[in-house]
Write a protein that holds these residues in place. Structure first.
Motif, PDB file in Angstrom:
ATOM      1  N   ILE A 135       0.865  -1.180   0.000  1.00 29.72           N
ATOM      2  CA  ILE A 135       0.000   0.000   0.000  1.00 29.72           C
ATOM      3  C   ILE A 135       0.896   1.222   0.000  1.00 29.72           C
ATOM      4  CG2 ILE A 135      -1.690   1.342   1.281  1.00 29.72           C
ATOM      5  CD1 ILE A 135      -2.809  -1.167   2.406  1.00 29.72           C
ATOM      6  N   GLN A 136       0.894   1.917  -1.113  1.00 26.35           N
ATOM      7  CA  GLN A 136       1.671   3.142  -1.192  1.00 26.35           C
ATOM      8  C   GLN A 136       0.880   4.259  -0.533  1.00 26.35           C
ATOM      9  OE1 GLN A 136       2.301   3.661  -5.348  1.00 26.35           O
ATOM     10  NE2 GLN A 136       3.908   2.134  -5.436  1.00 26.35           N
ATOM     11  N   THR A 137       1.585   5.094   0.216  1.00 26.33           N
ATOM     12  CA  THR A 137       0.881   6.147   0.941  1.00 26.33           C
ATOM     13  C   THR A 137       0.290   7.201   0.017  1.00 26.33           C
ATOM     14  OG1 THR A 137       2.939   7.347   1.296  1.00 26.33           O
ATOM     15  CG2 THR A 137       2.205   5.836   3.045  1.00 26.33           C
ATOM     16  N   ARG A 138       0.706   7.229  -1.238  1.00 25.25           N
ATOM     17  CA  ARG A 138       0.152   8.199  -2.178  1.00 25.25           C
ATOM     18  C   ARG A 138      -0.837   7.552  -3.145  1.00 25.25           C
ATOM     19  NH1 ARG A 138       0.876  13.547  -1.783  1.00 25.25           N
ATOM     20  NH2 ARG A 138       0.690  13.572  -4.007  1.00 25.25           N
ATOM     21  N   SER A 139      -1.113   6.279  -2.987  1.00 29.23           N
ATOM     22  CA  SER A 139      -2.030   5.609  -3.901  1.00 29.23           C
ATOM     23  C   SER A 139      -3.438   6.182  -3.723  1.00 29.23           C
ATOM     24  CB  SER A 139      -2.034   4.105  -3.671  1.00 29.23           C
ATOM     25  OG  SER A 139      -2.771   3.787  -2.518  1.00 29.23           O
ATOM     26  N   PRO A 140      -4.213   6.223  -4.806  1.00 28.35           N
ATOM     27  CA  PRO A 140      -5.577   6.747  -4.701  1.00 28.35           C
ATOM     28  C   PRO A 140      -6.430   5.991  -3.679  1.00 28.35           C
ATOM     29  CG  PRO A 140      -4.920   6.595  -6.994  1.00 28.35           C
ATOM     30  CD  PRO A 140      -3.845   5.942  -6.194  1.00 28.35           C
ATOM     31  N   GLN A 141      -6.257   4.679  -3.583  1.00 27.81           N
ATOM     32  CA  GLN A 141      -7.053   3.913  -2.623  1.00 27.81           C
ATOM     33  C   GLN A 141      -6.683   4.270  -1.188  1.00 27.81           C
ATOM     34  OE1 GLN A 141      -9.584   3.261  -4.508  1.00 27.81           O
ATOM     35  NE2 GLN A 141      -9.905   1.347  -3.432  1.00 27.81           N
ATOM     36  N   PHE A 142      -5.419   4.479  -0.926  1.00 26.45           N
ATOM     37  CA  PHE A 142      -5.007   4.902   0.417  1.00 26.45           C
ATOM     38  C   PHE A 142      -5.588   6.281   0.729  1.00 26.45           C
ATOM     39  CE2 PHE A 142      -2.243   7.126   3.373  1.00 26.45           C
ATOM     40  CZ  PHE A 142      -2.231   6.231   4.440  1.00 26.45           C
ATOM     41  N   LEU A 143      -5.560   7.169  -0.258  1.00 25.64           N
ATOM     42  CA  LEU A 143      -6.114   8.513  -0.063  1.00 25.64           C
ATOM     43  C   LEU A 143      -7.628   8.448   0.153  1.00 25.64           C
ATOM     44  CD1 LEU A 143      -4.033  10.522  -2.671  1.00 25.64           C
ATOM     45  CD2 LEU A 143      -3.752  10.482  -0.189  1.00 25.64           C
ATOM     46  N   ARG A 144      -8.300   7.535  -0.564  1.00 31.05           N
ATOM     47  CA  ARG A 144      -9.740   7.348  -0.335  1.00 31.05           C
ATOM     48  C   ARG A 144      -9.996   6.858   1.090  1.00 31.05           C
ATOM     49  NH1 ARG A 144     -11.660   4.413  -5.933  1.00 31.05           N
ATOM     50  NH2 ARG A 144     -12.385   6.290  -6.968  1.00 31.05           N
ATOM     51  N   LEU A 145      -9.182   5.931   1.552  1.00 30.61           N
ATOM     52  CA  LEU A 145      -9.338   5.408   2.905  1.00 30.61           C
ATOM     53  C   LEU A 145      -9.110   6.512   3.938  1.00 30.61           C
ATOM     54  CD1 LEU A 145      -9.953   2.771   4.393  1.00 30.61           C
ATOM     55  CD2 LEU A 145      -7.500   2.339   4.458  1.00 30.61           C
ATOM     56  N   ALA A 146      -8.092   7.339   3.715  1.00 34.02           N
ATOM     57  CA  ALA A 146      -7.827   8.461   4.614  1.00 34.02           C
ATOM     58  C   ALA A 146      -8.995   9.455   4.592  1.00 34.02           C
ATOM     59  CB  ALA A 146      -6.519   9.156   4.221  1.00 34.02           C
ATOM     60  N   ALA A 147      -9.528   9.722   3.399  1.00 35.77           N
ATOM     61  CA  ALA A 147     -10.676  10.630   3.279  1.00 35.77           C
ATOM     62  C   ALA A 147     -11.893  10.043   3.983  1.00 35.77           C
ATOM     63  CB  ALA A 147     -10.985  10.897   1.812  1.00 35.77           C
ATOM     64  N   LEU A 148     -12.096   8.734   3.864  1.00 33.16           N
ATOM     65  CA  LEU A 148     -13.208   8.065   4.546  1.00 33.16           C
ATOM     66  C   LEU A 148     -13.086   8.238   6.053  1.00 33.16           C
ATOM     67  CD1 LEU A 148     -15.667   6.144   4.561  1.00 33.16           C
ATOM     68  CD2 LEU A 148     -14.033   4.256   4.589  1.00 33.16           C
ATOM     69  N   PHE A 149     -11.905   8.025   6.574  1.00 32.32           N
ATOM     70  CA  PHE A 149     -11.674   8.191   8.009  1.00 32.32           C
ATOM     71  C   PHE A 149     -11.969   9.632   8.435  1.00 32.32           C
ATOM     72  CE2 PHE A 149      -8.818   9.217  11.568  1.00 32.32           C
ATOM     73  CZ  PHE A 149      -9.320   8.336  12.511  1.00 32.32           C
ATOM     74  N   MET A 150     -11.497  10.604   7.647  1.00 26.33           N
ATOM     75  CA  MET A 150     -11.732  12.016   7.971  1.00 26.33           C
ATOM     76  C   MET A 150     -13.218  12.365   7.946  1.00 26.33           C
ATOM     77  SD  MET A 150      -8.825  14.582   6.411  1.00 26.33           S
ATOM     78  CE  MET A 150     -10.053  15.239   5.367  1.00 26.33           C
ATOM     79  N   VAL A 151     -13.927  11.861   6.956  1.00 26.22           N
ATOM     80  CA  VAL A 151     -15.367  12.141   6.837  1.00 26.22           C
ATOM     81  C   VAL A 151     -16.116  11.564   8.035  1.00 26.22           C
ATOM     82  CG1 VAL A 151     -17.432  11.508   5.506  1.00 26.22           C
ATOM     83  CG2 VAL A 151     -15.437  12.453   4.342  1.00 26.22           C
ATOM     84  N   ILE A 152     -15.758  10.346   8.438  1.00 33.66           N
ATOM     85  CA  ILE A 152     -16.418   9.730   9.596  1.00 33.66           C
ATOM     86  C   ILE A 152     -16.146  10.545  10.858  1.00 33.66           C
ATOM     87  CG2 ILE A 152     -16.391   7.711  11.127  1.00 33.66           C
ATOM     88  CD1 ILE A 152     -15.980   6.000   8.568  1.00 33.66           C
TER      89      ILE A 152
END
Length: 139
Positions: free
Chosen positions: A5-22
């Motif tokens: 899992i690259q920290t700049r991958s779109p899926q990682f960024l989506r996961l980070a955004a999901l956490f922030m939204v929650i």
């Protein structure tokens, strides 16, 4: 060697955004009134964030789909959950009275929530890191 899992991958960024939204949604619902935010901001802001959360969850699971497919799927799920509020059984109503039940399913049906979900889904799509990466020109 390539990272799984690259920290700049779109899926990682989506996961980070999901956490922030929650986190933002929980903070808004918990402290919104205490911060003297208007009812409309707390109620429908939380609903818009819930819609954004649904978009990000769908986008995490159907990663290769076009944005329109993700949007329609997320909107279908969000509206289905809202319509599910019209269905009542004793055990379901008891679950809706819990904090988890209220956050996941809500308590009261509202057409305005559907509009807020659509706004949240559109905003999440507009700021989706994977979608934005796909729009960038390749070098």
């Amino acid at each position: 060697m390539r990272k799984i899992i690259q920290t700049r991958s779109p899926q990682f960024l989506r996961l980070a955004a999901l956490f922030m939204v929650i986190v933002l949604g929980l903070v808004l619902r918990r402290f919104g009134y205490a911060a003297d935010l208007p009812f409309t901001v707390v109620k429908y802001g939380g609903s818009a964030l819930w819609g954004a959360m649904v978009y990000l969850l769908v986008a995490l699971f159907i990663t290769r789909s076009r944005p329109a497919v993700i949007n329609v799927t997320a909107l279908f799920i969000a509206i289905s959950v809202e319509l599910f509020r019209l269905y009542h059984t004793p055990w379901l109503d008891a679950f809706r009275l819990t904090t988890t039940g209220a956050l996941l399913l809500g308590r009261v049906f509202s057409l305005w929530n559907m509009l807020a979900y659509a706004i949240g889904i559109a905003a999440a799509c507009a700021f989706d890191p994977a979608r934005r990466a796909a729009l960038r020109p390749r070098r």
